[in-house]
Design a protein around this motif. Structure first.
Motif, short mmCIF file in Angstrom:
data_model
loop_
_atom_site.label_atom_id
_atom_site.label_comp_id
_atom_site.label_asym_id
_atom_site.label_seq_id
_atom_site.Cartn_x
_atom_site.Cartn_y
_atom_site.Cartn_z
N UNK A 1 1.16 -2.31 -9.37
CA UNK A 1 0.65 -3.65 -9.43
C UNK A 1 -0.75 -3.43 -9.74
N UNK A 2 -1.17 -2.22 -9.77
CA UNK A 2 -2.79 -1.58 -10.05
C UNK A 2 -2.67 -0.12 -10.17
N UNK B 1 -6.51 -2.11 -1.18
CA UNK B 1 -5.65 -3.41 -1.46
C UNK B 1 -5.11 -3.19 -3.00
N UNK B 2 -3.56 -3.41 -2.97
CA UNK B 2 -2.78 -2.82 -4.08
C UNK B 2 -3.28 -3.93 -5.38
N UNK B 3 -3.25 -5.19 -4.98
CA UNK B 3 -3.78 -6.02 -6.01
C UNK B 3 -4.74 -7.17 -5.51
N UNK C 1 0.91 -1.18 -0.08
CA UNK C 1 -0.03 0.18 -0.13
C UNK C 1 1.15 1.28 0.16
N UNK C 2 0.35 2.06 -0.75
CA UNK C 2 1.12 3.72 -0.89
C UNK C 2 0.56 4.68 -0.11
N UNK C 3 -0.43 4.30 0.79
CA UNK C 3 -1.48 5.50 1.60
C UNK C 3 -0.76 5.85 2.82
N UNK C 4 0.22 5.25 3.26
CA UNK C 4 0.84 5.75 4.39
C UNK C 4 1.74 6.91 4.51
N UNK C 5 1.58 7.69 5.18
CA UNK C 5 2.10 9.21 4.90
C UNK C 5 3.48 9.13 4.97
#
Length: 351
Positions: free
Chosen positions: A138-139, A258-260, A117-121
């Protein structure tokens, strides 16, 4: 093409049981070798591969009781990768951003697939500091939290599975299945309530990480007992095949970006419909009314569970073969590798 493939050390490649990134690395590595690439895999020493294996830990770190902190082992692995870097046309790293400092002068020939996940600050700091790093998502949904940063995205590559890994089932059964990991963001509590509302039996085949053990014991285990849920625990590929083939639908009631979601295409490979929340990658993976249903409430999910029997399991398998095979994934990456090598030869990134 000579490729250095860098895998996380938490699990073997492929994992014996649960493990997403290492499993995808395995499928990709094997397909690249089949397509004629010369691949060196940096991974746990108990990995199984057709590539040249460089064991960077004696065994999967998660299964080693002596390991308390995985970071030092990954730093040691990067020393080994660094020492062998000149052997490769490019390095493909699958350990998030951990390799950036060690491979700073080779970032132009290092492709990074971001699996998490890329939403962590806090992640913004590292991506802001290394905007030149060539990246694959990946999405498309995975990228959204960093959309305002000018990053070097080379493309999006959806995961894929070997076409012969799972056999499609034409019939299914009367049970529902939750498959994956017991954690708050995966929402097994929703799955239990959905099955109860649909008046269907539920099986839960899932890993319980140490960090989620209290959650499992406090919230999920009592719910499972109250609703007579069958808890299977972690399963291997053969166990997934059997459970998915016997299930009317897979429940994917996630509550996070969810990334994928590899389990969704594992279900499709078996011809099993997916009932999933509209979060993260789900709209890119599930085709409503074809491979499953995308829902926004437990009531909708329960109704979808009743309707899942109407979906054509042969068509679900056909959509898997068209969209989510390991060969398609490998060819997507080969196209990106070629562009990366061409770009690096024209304008190498300096340290």
């Amino acid at each position: 093409m000579r490729i250095g493939m860098v895998a996380p050390l938490a699990e073997s490649v492929p994992p014996a049981l649960y493990g997403g990134t290492e499993r995808v690395v395995h499928y990709l590595t094997e397909e690249l070798v089949r397509l004629g690439c010369e691949v060196t895999l940096f991974a746990a020493g108990d990995s199984r591969t057709s590539a040249r294996l460089v064991g960077c830990a004696p065994r999967a770190l998660r299964l080693d009781p002596a390991v308390r902190d995985q970071l030092p082992h990954h730093i040691a692995m990067l020393r080994t990768v660094r020492e062998q870097a000149d052997r490769f046309d490019l390095i493909h790293a699958n350990i998030d951003w951990l390799h950036y400092p060690a491979l700073l002068d080779r970032l132009g020939r290092t492709l990074t697939t971001l699996h998490g996940r890329l939403d962590l600050p806090d992640l913004r700091a590292v991506h802001h500091a290394y905007p030149e790093a060539p990246l694959v998502s990946v999405s498309e949904a995975q990228r959204a939290p960093l959309a305002d940063l000018r990053l070097n995205w080379m493309g999006t590559v959806h995961h894929g599975l070997p076409a012969d890994l799972y056999r499609p089932s034409t019939r299914g059964g009367d049970t529902l299945l939750f498959l994956g990991r017991i954690s708050p963001e995966k929402r097994p509590d929703r799955a239990i309530r959905i099955a109860a509302a649909a008046r269907m039996r539920l099986r839960i085949a899932a890993k319980v990480d140490a960090v989620d053990r209290d959650y499992h014991e406090r919230e999920i285990a009592p719910l499972m007992r109250a609703h007579d849920v069958e808890f299977v625990g972690e399963v291997d590929d053969a166990g997934k095949q059997r459970l998915l083939a016997e299930s009317r639908a897979l429940l994917f009631p996630i509550d996070w970006p969810e990334p994928f979601g590899l389990v969704m295409i594992e279900a499709m490979a078996c011809g099993t419909p997916v009932i999933a929340w509209r979060c993260g990658s789900v709209p890119e993976v599930v085709e409503p009314g074809v491979t499953g249903f995308i829902v926004a409430s437990e009531a909708e999910a329960a109704e979808a569970a009743r309707r899942a029997v109407l979906l054509d399991r042969g068509r679900i398998r056909a959509r898997f073969e068209a969209r989510f095979t390991a060969e398609r994934m490998a060819r997507d990456y080969l196209a990106i590798y070629a562009r990366l090598c061409e770009s690096a030869s024209q304008r190498p990134i300096a340290a």
